[in-house]
Scaffold this motif. Structure first.
Motif, PDB file in Angstrom:
ATOM      1  N   MET A   1       0.810  -1.202   0.000  1.00 25.48           N
ATOM      2  CA  MET A   1       0.000   0.000   0.000  1.00 25.48           C
ATOM      3  C   MET A   1       0.849   1.259   0.000  1.00 25.48           C
ATOM      4  O   MET A   1       0.630   2.229  -0.687  1.00 25.48           O
ATOM      5  CB  MET A   1      -0.870   0.011   1.257  1.00 25.48           C
ATOM      6  N   THR A   2       1.893   1.200   0.788  1.00 25.36           N
ATOM      7  CA  THR A   2       2.723   2.381   0.897  1.00 25.36           C
ATOM      8  C   THR A   2       3.856   2.396  -0.121  1.00 25.36           C
ATOM      9  O   THR A   2       4.191   3.441  -0.648  1.00 25.36           O
ATOM     10  CB  THR A   2       3.330   2.455   2.311  1.00 25.36           C
ATOM     11  N   GLN A   3       4.404   1.207  -0.370  1.00 21.91           N
ATOM     12  CA  GLN A   3       5.574   1.211  -1.243  1.00 21.91           C
ATOM     13  C   GLN A   3       5.746  -0.088  -2.003  1.00 21.91           C
ATOM     14  O   GLN A   3       6.611  -0.208  -2.847  1.00 21.91           O
ATOM     15  CB  GLN A   3       6.822   1.446  -0.389  1.00 21.91           C
ATOM     16  N   ASP A   4       4.882  -1.057  -1.745  1.00 20.88           N
ATOM     17  CA  ASP A   4       5.106  -2.360  -2.346  1.00 20.88           C
ATOM     18  C   ASP A   4       3.750  -3.004  -2.594  1.00 20.88           C
ATOM     19  O   ASP A   4       2.955  -3.164  -1.689  1.00 20.88           O
ATOM     20  CB  ASP A   4       5.940  -3.214  -1.390  1.00 20.88           C
ATOM     21  N   SER A   6       3.534  -6.059  -3.970  1.00 22.81           N
ATOM     22  CA  SER A   6       3.698  -7.503  -4.076  1.00 22.81           C
ATOM     23  C   SER A   6       2.882  -8.178  -2.988  1.00 22.81           C
ATOM     24  O   SER A   6       2.611  -7.582  -1.947  1.00 22.81           O
ATOM     25  CB  SER A   6       5.173  -7.862  -3.921  1.00 22.81           C
ATOM     26  N   PRO A   8       1.735 -10.256   0.167  1.00 19.17           N
ATOM     27  CA  PRO A   8       2.371 -10.260   1.486  1.00 19.17           C
ATOM     28  C   PRO A   8       3.220 -11.493   1.735  1.00 19.17           C
ATOM     29  O   PRO A   8       3.478 -11.832   2.870  1.00 19.17           O
ATOM     30  CB  PRO A   8       1.180 -10.229   2.451  1.00 19.17           C
ATOM     31  N   ALA A   9       3.641 -12.124   0.671  1.00 18.33           N
ATOM     32  CA  ALA A   9       4.552 -13.249   0.824  1.00 18.33           C
ATOM     33  C   ALA A   9       3.971 -14.329   1.716  1.00 18.33           C
ATOM     34  O   ALA A   9       4.199 -14.358   2.923  1.00 18.33           O
ATOM     35  CB  ALA A   9       5.899 -12.788   1.385  1.00 18.33           C
ATOM     36  N   ALA A  10       3.209 -15.220   1.149  1.00 14.09           N
ATOM     37  CA  ALA A  10       2.614 -16.323   1.910  1.00 14.09           C
ATOM     38  C   ALA A  10       3.731 -17.129   2.540  1.00 14.09           C
ATOM     39  O   ALA A  10       3.979 -18.278   2.213  1.00 14.09           O
ATOM     40  CB  ALA A  10       1.777 -17.215   0.997  1.00 14.09           C
ATOM     41  N   ALA A  11       4.325 -16.524   3.497  1.00 13.90           N
ATOM     42  CA  ALA A  11       5.657 -16.869   3.981  1.00 13.90           C
ATOM     43  C   ALA A  11       5.823 -18.250   4.587  1.00 13.90           C
ATOM     44  O   ALA A  11       5.173 -19.204   4.179  1.00 13.90           O
ATOM     45  CB  ALA A  11       6.108 -15.823   4.989  1.00 13.90           C
ATOM     46  N   PRO A  13       5.094 -20.100   7.401  1.00 11.71           N
ATOM     47  CA  PRO A  13       4.389 -20.317   8.660  1.00 11.71           C
ATOM     48  C   PRO A  13       4.783 -21.644   9.276  1.00 11.71           C
ATOM     49  O   PRO A  13       4.590 -21.866  10.466  1.00 11.71           O
ATOM     50  CB  PRO A  13       2.912 -20.328   8.269  1.00 11.71           C
TER      51      PRO A  13
ATOM     52  N   LEU B  52      -1.263 -14.678   8.489  1.00 11.33           N
ATOM     53  CA  LEU B  52      -0.766 -15.490   7.387  1.00 11.33           C
ATOM     54  C   LEU B  52       0.660 -15.956   7.651  1.00 11.33           C
ATOM     55  O   LEU B  52       0.987 -17.136   7.529  1.00 11.33           O
ATOM     56  CB  LEU B  52      -0.828 -14.678   6.089  1.00 11.33           C
ATOM     57  N   ARG B  53       1.506 -15.024   8.031  1.00 14.58           N
ATOM     58  CA  ARG B  53       2.916 -15.375   8.229  1.00 14.58           C
ATOM     59  C   ARG B  53       3.154 -16.227   9.458  1.00 14.58           C
ATOM     60  O   ARG B  53       4.077 -17.045   9.489  1.00 14.58           O
ATOM     61  CB  ARG B  53       3.746 -14.089   8.350  1.00 14.58           C
ATOM     62  N   MET B  54       2.354 -16.011  10.486  1.00 12.34           N
ATOM     63  CA  MET B  54       2.538 -16.818  11.692  1.00 12.34           C
ATOM     64  C   MET B  54       1.890 -18.189  11.536  1.00 12.34           C
ATOM     65  O   MET B  54       2.102 -19.067  12.364  1.00 12.34           O
ATOM     66  CB  MET B  54       1.935 -16.106  12.906  1.00 12.34           C
ATOM     67  N   GLY B  55       1.086 -18.329  10.507  1.00 10.87           N
ATOM     68  CA  GLY B  55       0.444 -19.616  10.301  1.00 10.87           C
ATOM     69  C   GLY B  55      -0.670 -19.881  11.302  1.00 10.87           C
ATOM     70  O   GLY B  55      -0.918 -21.014  11.691  1.00 10.87           O
TER      71      GLY B  55
END
Lengths: 143, 143
Positions: A1-4, A6, A8-11, A13, B52-55
């Motif tokens: 929203m502010t700068q990216d 992409s 949120p990277a379904a990182a 977990p 999402l990231r913390m799962g």
DNA sequence: TTTTAAATATAGCCGTGGCTATATCGCATG
DNA sequence: CATGCGATATAGCCACGGCTATATTTAAAA
């Protein structure tokens, strides 16, 4: 929203799920190891002694024993001592060995004895078989 | 009773109390670090991304944020993003630095990268300042 | 502007792991 | 053999950290 923009990277977990999982068994491991110690020292493990050593109130130890029994790690009859099953004893041995290795390893890399003992108590439950082997290898060649 | 009449050794319950204590702050540390990451990447941390990231499920993340706010580590207004306080940001930095050190250290002693990452996630919360310094020293002279 | 979709919050449940207070049992002693 | 004390168990409380289901709010689209 502010700068990216992409996603949120379904990182990763899974990392956290993994750590949570390890935490779930950590207490059971501690209790099992302690019961093993007591059996070795006194021939049996009594709830009162377990509570004393774990630094918890007696009913807390009773509850923990109930969980151990549910998990098939210990057996006991009401108002009598607690004993480990075969798998409980096997777990206790593994846990104890791992604990010793972790402490020795920490000391070997320069951590003071008492601090190593303290930190190991929490760390050990998160040390995988792979990492444990690395610690052992390190101790072997650097001993 | 069986072979030893010495007192059950009013042992080291403090070790366990210590580990329990560390465990209590571990999750807060993880959440704070994650929020710091999200703020750095996206400018703000939204509950959905944290979950999402913390799962974990979204309400679990909401609850965690509430706890962080109670602890003075984060601030947020209803239905808006989450932000770290100064002390929250400071904690996030410390946690992130410690995490990097632990991973680097494990790799340096022969643990494969991915395993190091996995184990570190759980171990790091139990690494005291003293042990961390030992790790840093080891890395410095063995780089 | 109105409507709809997505994000957040709330309610309420479960299991864990602590606790205190109290009931019950087993054993040693009188 | 009775009784009392120490050890164990049970009841019931709390906070945490998950969850699902649902309400509410914000923001985007029609």
């Amino acid at each position: 929203m502010t700068q990216d923009d992409s996603p949120p990277a379904a990182a990763q977990p899974d990392r956290f799920a993994h750590a949570r999982e390890a935490q779930a068994v950590a207490l059971l491991e501690d209790y099992v190891e302690m019961i093993g110690d007591l059996m070795a020292e006194l021939g049996e493990a009594r709830v009162a002694d377990i509570a004393l050593r774990m630094g918890v109130a007696q009913p807390t130890a009773t509850k923990a024993v109930a969980r151990l029994k549910r998990e098939g790690l210990a057996v006991s009859r009401p108002y009598r001592g607690v004993f480990l099953t075969d798998s409980g004893a096997e777990l206790a041995d593994r846990v104890r060995a791992r604990h010793r290795t972790v402490v020795a390893f920490l000391v070997a890399v320069g951590v003071p004895e008492e601090v190593a003992e303290l930190d190991a108590e929490g760390m050990e439950h998160h040390v995988s078989a792979t990492t444990l082997r690395a610690f052992e290898a390190f101790l072997a060649e650097k001993g």
